[in-house]
Scaffold this active site. Structure first.
Site, PDB file in Angstrom:
ATOM      1  CG  HIS A 105      13.307  14.006  11.264  1.00  0.00           C
ATOM      2  ND1 HIS A 105      13.124  15.117  10.844  1.00  0.00           N
ATOM      3  CD2 HIS A 105      12.791  13.138  10.760  1.00  0.00           C
ATOM      4  CE1 HIS A 105      12.506  15.173   9.750  1.00  0.00           C
ATOM      5  NE2 HIS A 105      12.327  13.811   9.761  1.00  0.00           N
ATOM      6  CG  HIS A 106      12.435   9.692   9.067  1.00  0.00           C
ATOM      7  ND1 HIS A 106      11.126   9.725   8.959  1.00  0.00           N
ATOM      8  CD2 HIS A 106      12.932  10.715   8.328  1.00  0.00           C
ATOM      9  CE1 HIS A 106      10.800  10.686   8.157  1.00  0.00           C
ATOM     10  NE2 HIS A 106      11.786  11.470   7.847  1.00  0.00           N
TER      11      HIS A 106
ATOM     12  CB  SER B  30      10.061   6.250 -14.294  1.00  0.00           C
ATOM     13  OG  SER B  30       8.850   7.060 -14.637  1.00  0.00           O
ATOM     14  CB  SER B  31      11.446   9.540 -10.116  1.00  0.00           C
ATOM     15  OG  SER B  31      10.370   8.690 -10.025  1.00  0.00           O
TER      16      SER B  31
ATOM     17  CE  LYS C 230       5.181  27.103  -0.335  1.00  0.00           C
ATOM     18  NZ  LYS C 230       5.896  28.345  -0.587  1.00  0.00           N
TER      19      LYS C 230
ATOM     20  CD  GLU D  94       9.711   9.998  -2.344  1.00  0.00           C
ATOM     21  OE1 GLU D  94      10.665  10.341  -3.234  1.00  0.00           O
ATOM     22  OE2 GLU D  94       8.515   9.631  -3.216  1.00  0.00           O
TER      23      GLU D  94
ATOM     24  NE  ARG E  60       4.262   2.968  10.937  1.00  0.00           N
ATOM     25  CZ  ARG E  60       5.186   3.640   9.967  1.00  0.00           C
ATOM     26  NH1 ARG E  60       5.870   4.195  10.419  1.00  0.00           N
ATOM     27  NH2 ARG E  60       4.832   3.431   8.695  1.00  0.00           N
TER      28      ARG E  60
ATOM     29  CE1 TYR F 147       9.337  19.389   3.951  1.00  0.00           C
ATOM     30  CE2 TYR F 147      10.792  17.552   4.228  1.00  0.00           C
ATOM     31  CZ  TYR F 147       9.965  18.841   4.997  1.00  0.00           C
ATOM     32  OH  TYR F 147       9.983  18.683   6.057  1.00  0.00           O
TER      33      TYR F 147
ATOM     34  CG  HIS G 292      12.880  14.080   5.697  1.00  0.00           C
ATOM     35  ND1 HIS G 292      11.722  13.940   6.519  1.00  0.00           N
ATOM     36  CD2 HIS G 292      12.876  15.723   5.600  1.00  0.00           C
ATOM     37  CE1 HIS G 292      11.024  15.171   6.912  1.00  0.00           C
ATOM     38  NE2 HIS G 292      11.752  15.860   6.297  1.00  0.00           N
TER      39      HIS G 292
ATOM     40  CG  ASP H  57       5.690  18.583 -26.276  1.00  0.00           C
ATOM     41  OD1 ASP H  57       5.688  18.205 -25.196  1.00  0.00           O
ATOM     42  OD2 ASP H  57       4.898  18.271 -27.341  1.00  0.00           O
TER      43      ASP H  57
ATOM     44  CD1 TRP I 154       6.678   3.256   4.115  1.00  0.00           C
ATOM     45  CD2 TRP I 154       7.912   3.797   2.336  1.00  0.00           C
ATOM     46  NE1 TRP I 154       7.087   4.426   4.294  1.00  0.00           N
ATOM     47  CE2 TRP I 154       7.986   4.831   3.432  1.00  0.00           C
ATOM     48  CE3 TRP I 154       8.562   4.016   1.203  1.00  0.00           C
ATOM     49  CZ2 TRP I 154       8.884   5.992   3.367  1.00  0.00           C
ATOM     50  CZ3 TRP I 154       9.335   5.278   1.127  1.00  0.00           C
ATOM     51  CH2 TRP I 154       9.354   6.288   2.208  1.00  0.00           C
TER      52      TRP I 154
ATOM     53  CG  HIS J  76      -1.467   1.256   1.507  1.00  0.00           C
ATOM     54  ND1 HIS J  76      -2.538   1.734   0.945  1.00  0.00           N
ATOM     55  CD2 HIS J  76      -1.361   2.186   2.523  1.00  0.00           C
ATOM     56  CE1 HIS J  76      -3.015   3.088   1.353  1.00  0.00           C
ATOM     57  NE2 HIS J  76      -2.168   3.239   2.446  1.00  0.00           N
TER      58      HIS J  76
ATOM     59  CB  SER K  23       1.338  28.931  -4.794  1.00  0.00           C
ATOM     60  OG  SER K  23       1.977  28.800  -3.598  1.00  0.00           O
TER      61      SER K  23
ATOM     62  CB  THR L 145       6.467  24.815   6.605  1.00  0.00           C
ATOM     63  OG1 THR L 145       7.618  23.956   6.459  1.00  0.00           O
ATOM     64  CG2 THR L 145       5.234  24.049   6.131  1.00  0.00           C
TER      65      THR L 145
END
Lengths: 55, 536
Positions: B301-302, B168-169, B330, B254, B449, B256, B252, B105, B141, B76, B267, B327
């Protein structure tokens, strides 16, 4: 100072060559960025192989 | 005639269905393919979420074996991150960036085709692991060793799928950077670009920097599993914690990658419906750049609970809390844009406001977790699950849906039913809170979890959360109906500007937008730019 319709006419004349020039620039940019990506990949493997991180 | 002009001329010829959808080099068609693919994957990943919530509806084992629960939890996550959020943002970038910068294009159209068509094969590989002996990888994941290395042969297929997704990315990001830096219309300086383009330019550099690092991490894992190396094998002198460092150096940023394009979308939407220019355009650009930079120096921090040195914990704690500053800039600027504006609440604006509220809830709980002593309590609980779902569903997904409602009339040439769009929003915004808010209580109470069964003390809030989950999932069928009806059946024609106060080059094109956006570069008029003249 050119009027807007004159600007557009001038644009239309120069578009194909200008676009080709810009696309060549885009290809150069793409190769540089691809090289940076490859460098990050290799750096992560080298870091894994040689350094490790003490904890 | 130059080769480029010949190419443009050639593509104006009529294309057959197969040629158009399988061999297309047109940015709009490829954007549609990305969006359709991610829409399909949303329902695949969403179905797995429904299974998870069905199993957790009440204590005890109901529907599946624990190992299968672990398989679908990890899949998932992988599907939603790499198959839904990232491709849909790339789809939006494909559609909008050439139109917003006055280009015909994307700069590298064939590369664009390749970057999309890698994705379906990557996901066929990934999903095929469910049918392999031993099942799909079941280590979540994040794929932490040594647990993931205990899986079957399917680990190799997952790793190869991740390599393909990464390629791809990276190719997509290369194209976006090359397009923005080389194909902007004359006079469209970088600091006159729409915020969506800015957010994607910065996001692309994040992708370029971190996707190869993920590829490096899973390559080492592949070698550990199949070729006898010991990068992460503690018994042979390797270090499993090193995997966590390398993974989160990717992981991390990722986060963002999945939220900065959302900032760009919001915006664009907020000024249109507040009927005011975006407050603090330059501050918004610098804030995104600042967030992107900080994302590289907060990864640990993870892993506060893994046992990193105290000095490291203090550094990563303060660096993480620092992200709240840009943040906050924003959020402040969006609210200030709305302040004293002539607000109207069309469907995209509702999703944008929903984003600001829900993303703020997710952001605040993120600041709570940045505190090392507190994180020791939160780590591995449902509080974390609630946090990142507020950010990724209430944040990223809401912005994507808002973007579709904002630009769909431009893409299709037709308006959708405002009633169904608003019903979709209100049902989603209520159900998403019924789904995820109780998970914060469960986390505080200590529910871990990634478990298929739990103490009866957690029963009530799990049932509420599951009801919210089924409700939210069913609500998305409205979205399917609205999109299909608008594209194929709506008779309500959209004007070229679509929204009264919409600014930007894309709104100067007719609706639906022509096959090639700007074959002749537009003459830039500052008053028509997305954010006006921002040179002062």
């Amino acid at each position: 100072m050119l009027r807007t319709d004159e600007k557009i006419e001038l644009n239309e004349k120069t578009v194909p060559d200008e676009l080709a020039r810009r696309k060549a620039g885009a290809r150069r940019t793409a190769w540089i960025i691809a090289a940076i990506a490859a460098a990050f990949f290799i750096a992560s493997l080298v870091q894994g192989h040689l350094v490790g991180i003490p904890h | 005639m130059s080769s480029t002009a010949q190419a443009i001329h050639h593509e104006d010829h009529h294309q057959g269905w197969f040629e158009r959808w399988f061999m297309s080099t047109n940015h709009k068609d490829i954007g549609t393919l990305y969006l359709s693919f991610s829409f399909l994957m949303l329902f695949v990943g969403g179905s797995l979420a429904m299974l998870i919530r069905a199993e957790l509806f009440e204590p005890g084992m109901q529907l599946m074996q624990p190992y299968f629960f672990n398989e679908i939890s990890g899949m998932h996550g992988l599907i939603m991150i790499f198959g839904v959020i990232m491709p849909s943002f790339v789809g939006l970038a494909n559609w909008m960036i050439p139109m917003q910068i006055g280009a015909p294009d994307m700069a590298l159209p064939r590369l664009n085709n390749l970057s999309f068509w890698i994705l379906p094969f990557a996901f066929i590989l990934l999903l095929s692991t469910f049918f392999m002996p031993g099942g799909a990888p079941a280590a979540g994941w994040t794929m932490y060793p040594p647990l993931v290395l205990q899986g079957g042969e399917s680990v190799a297929f997952m790793i190869f799928a991740i390599h393909l997704m990464g390629i791809s990315s990276i190719l997509g990001s290369i194209n976006i950077i090359a397009t923005i830096l080389n194909l902007r219309a004359p006079g469209l300086d970088l600091l006159k670009m729409p915020m969506f383009c800015w957010s994607w330019l910065i996001t692309s550099f994040l992708v370029i920097a971190v996707m190869p690092v993920l590829a490096g991490a899973v390559t080492m894992m592949l070698f550990d599993r199949f070729f006898g190396t010991n990068f992460f094998n503690a018994a042979a002198g390797g270090d499993p914690v090193m995997y966590q460092h390398v993974f989160w150096f990717f992981g991390h940023p990722e986060v963002y990658i999945m939220i900065l394009p959302a900032f760009g979308i919001i915006s664009e939407i907020v000024p249109t419906f507040a009927r005011k220019p975006l407050f603090g355009y330059k501050a918004m650009v610098y804030a995104i750049a600042c967030i992107a930079f900080l994302s590289f120096i907060v990864w640990s921090h993870h892993m506060f609970t893994v046992g990193i040195p105290l000095g490291g914990e203090v550094f990563f704690m303060y660096a993480t809390m620092l992200i709240a500053v840009p943040t906050g800039v924003k959020i402040f600027n969006w609210v200030t844009t709305m302040w004293k504006g002539s607000m109207s609440f069309e469907v995209p604006m509702l999703w944008a406001i929903g984003f600001i509220v829900l993303f703020s809830i997710g952001g605040f709980s993120g600041v709570m977790m940045a505190l090392v002593p507190a994180d020791f309590q939160y780590y591995g609980t449902y509080f974390i699950v609630a946090h990142f779902h507020y950010v990724l569903v209430g944040g990223a997904l809401f912005s994507i849906i808002g973007a579709v409602y904002y630009w769909l009339p431009k893409w299709s040439g037709h308006m959708y039913s405002s009633f169904w769009g608003k019903l979709h929003f209100w049902s989603s915004v209520i159900s998403v809170n019924v789904l995820f808010f109780p998970q914060q209580f469960l986390g505080f109470a200590g529910m871990p979890r990634r478990i298929p069964d739990y103490n009866v003390a957690f029963a009530d809030w799990n049932m509420v959360s599951s009801i919210g989950g089924f409700w939210f999932g069913a609500t998305q069928l409205i979205f399917v109906g609205v999109v299909i009806h608008t594209v194929f059946f709506s008779k309500d024609k959209a004007t070229s500007r679509v929204w009264e106060h919409a600014h930007g080059l894309e709104w100067t094109l007719p609706s639906p937008a022509p096959h090639h956006s700007f074959t002749v570069p537009p003459v830039i008029d500052d008053s028509q730019l997305a954010h006006g003249d921002v040179s002062h």
